[in-house]
Enzyme design. Structure first.
Site, mmCIF file in Angstrom:
data_model
loop_
_atom_site.group_PDB
_atom_site.id
_atom_site.type_symbol
_atom_site.label_atom_id
_atom_site.label_comp_id
_atom_site.label_asym_id
_atom_site.label_seq_id
_atom_site.Cartn_x
_atom_site.Cartn_y
_atom_site.Cartn_z
ATOM 1 N N ASN A 14 -29.571 7.571 11.988
ATOM 2 C CA ASN A 14 -29.401 7.081 10.939
ATOM 3 C C ASN A 14 -30.444 5.473 11.209
ATOM 4 O O ASN A 14 -31.381 5.211 9.977
ATOM 5 C CB ASN A 14 -28.162 6.149 9.858
ATOM 6 C CG ASN A 14 -28.094 8.048 9.262
ATOM 7 O OD1 ASN A 14 -28.782 8.475 8.622
ATOM 8 N ND2 ASN A 14 -26.612 8.919 10.085
ATOM 9 N N ARG A 90 -16.744 -0.734 11.260
ATOM 10 C CA ARG A 90 -15.543 -2.602 11.116
ATOM 11 C C ARG A 90 -15.045 -2.182 9.569
ATOM 12 O O ARG A 90 -16.491 -2.050 8.874
ATOM 13 C CB ARG A 90 -16.435 -3.739 11.798
ATOM 14 C CG ARG A 90 -16.933 -3.391 13.004
ATOM 15 C CD ARG A 90 -15.069 -3.932 13.821
ATOM 16 N NE ARG A 90 -15.712 -3.408 15.543
ATOM 17 C CZ ARG A 90 -14.871 -4.246 15.956
ATOM 18 N NH1 ARG A 90 -13.480 -4.599 16.097
ATOM 19 N NH2 ARG A 90 -15.204 -3.763 17.506
ATOM 20 N N HIS A 108 -22.358 7.592 3.898
ATOM 21 C CA HIS A 108 -21.054 8.885 4.326
ATOM 22 C C HIS A 108 -21.121 9.918 4.071
ATOM 23 O O HIS A 108 -21.820 10.552 2.830
ATOM 24 C CB HIS A 108 -19.924 7.854 3.264
ATOM 25 C CG HIS A 108 -18.262 8.982 3.383
ATOM 26 N ND1 HIS A 108 -17.784 8.403 4.259
ATOM 27 C CD2 HIS A 108 -18.078 9.848 2.914
ATOM 28 C CE1 HIS A 108 -16.397 9.090 4.450
ATOM 29 N NE2 HIS A 108 -16.939 9.994 3.315
HETATM 30 C C1 GRF Z 1 -23.092 9.158 10.251
HETATM 31 O O1 GRF Z 1 -22.605 9.964 9.434
HETATM 32 C C2 GRF Z 1 -22.771 8.714 9.041
HETATM 33 O O2 GRF Z 1 -22.842 9.292 7.906
HETATM 34 C C3 GRF Z 1 -21.062 7.630 8.712
HETATM 35 O O3 GRF Z 1 -21.400 7.830 10.276
HETATM 36 C C4 GRF Z 1 -22.541 8.156 10.971
HETATM 37 C C5 GRF Z 1 -23.551 7.762 11.840
HETATM 38 O O4 GRF Z 1 -24.148 8.619 12.712
HETATM 39 N N1 GRF Z 1 -21.074 6.681 8.084
HETATM 40 P P1 GRF Z 1 -25.070 7.727 14.054
HETATM 41 O O5 GRF Z 1 -24.293 6.914 14.410
HETATM 42 O O6 GRF Z 1 -25.881 7.127 12.741
HETATM 43 O O7 GRF Z 1 -25.982 8.986 14.245
#
Ligand code: GRF
Length: 186
Positions: A14, A90, A108
């Protein structure tokens, strides 16, 4: 130009989607720092490749308050208007939330308020949900309980793996789009 700090603990897909989308859009918004609590997070490698400054803030062997004070220094030093949590594993203290209230956002992988917490996609899939999804929300003192900013639905696919992949694709489209819109206000 408006800056954002991204906090991650793991893969950082992300984080990369946000950084790439902002670069493609012409650099009006900038991920000014990536902050990781794990020295081995793959997100740090992505930051290096993208030329984005990164900081490791370890929680090991000290209080949460001490770690958070370093987090806050790194965020403020990067002149970030917003803070985006992207797989940051965290729990933040009420004091920290208070300091950034209204400016700290999370993504999320479920249609909140359904399936807060961990393993959300697997739990929703196993429960037989036909419609799953993604939520971008403000962070408050609870676990995935803050006000919803935007959600997208993702239809269930044949397998869990395909469903997970579709949800992550939806995250990578939704999160940069929502954050860019919010940064436009700064
Ligand atoms: C994602 O699915 C996000 O929604 C959740 O943790 C995951 C993180 O994935 N909070 P990345 O590290 O961004 O690949």
């Amino acid at each position: 130009m408006a800056n954002i700090a991204v906090l991650a603990s793991g893969s950082g897909s992300n984080f990369e989607a946000i950084a790439m989308a902002f670069q493609k859009a012409g650099g009006r918004h900038l991920v000014s720092t990536l902050i990781c609590d794990q020295a081995k997070a793959f997100a740090l490698k992505r930051a290096e490749r993208l030329g984005i400054p990164s900081v490791i803030v370890s929680y090991r062997g000290r209080t949460r308050d001490a770690a958070e004070s370093e987090l806050a220094s790194a965020i403020d030093a990067s002149q970030a208007s917003l803070v985006a949590l992207a797989g940051f594993m965290r729990i933040l203290t009420p004091n920290f939330i208070k300091r950034y209230r209204g400016r700290i956002i999370n993504i999320h992988p479920s249609l909140l308020p359904d399936y807060p917490g961990i393993h959300s996609i697997k739990r929703a899939f196993s429960a037989g949900e036909s419609s799953l999804g993604v939520t971008v929300h403000y962070v408050d003192e609870g676990m995935d309980t803050g006000a919803v900013i935007e959600q997208v639905k993702v239809p269930r696919r044949a397998t869990l793996e395909e469903t997970e992949s579709a949800i992550h694709d939806a995250e990578h489209e939704l999160y940069p789009r929502v954050l860019a819109r919010m940064l436009d206000m700064y």
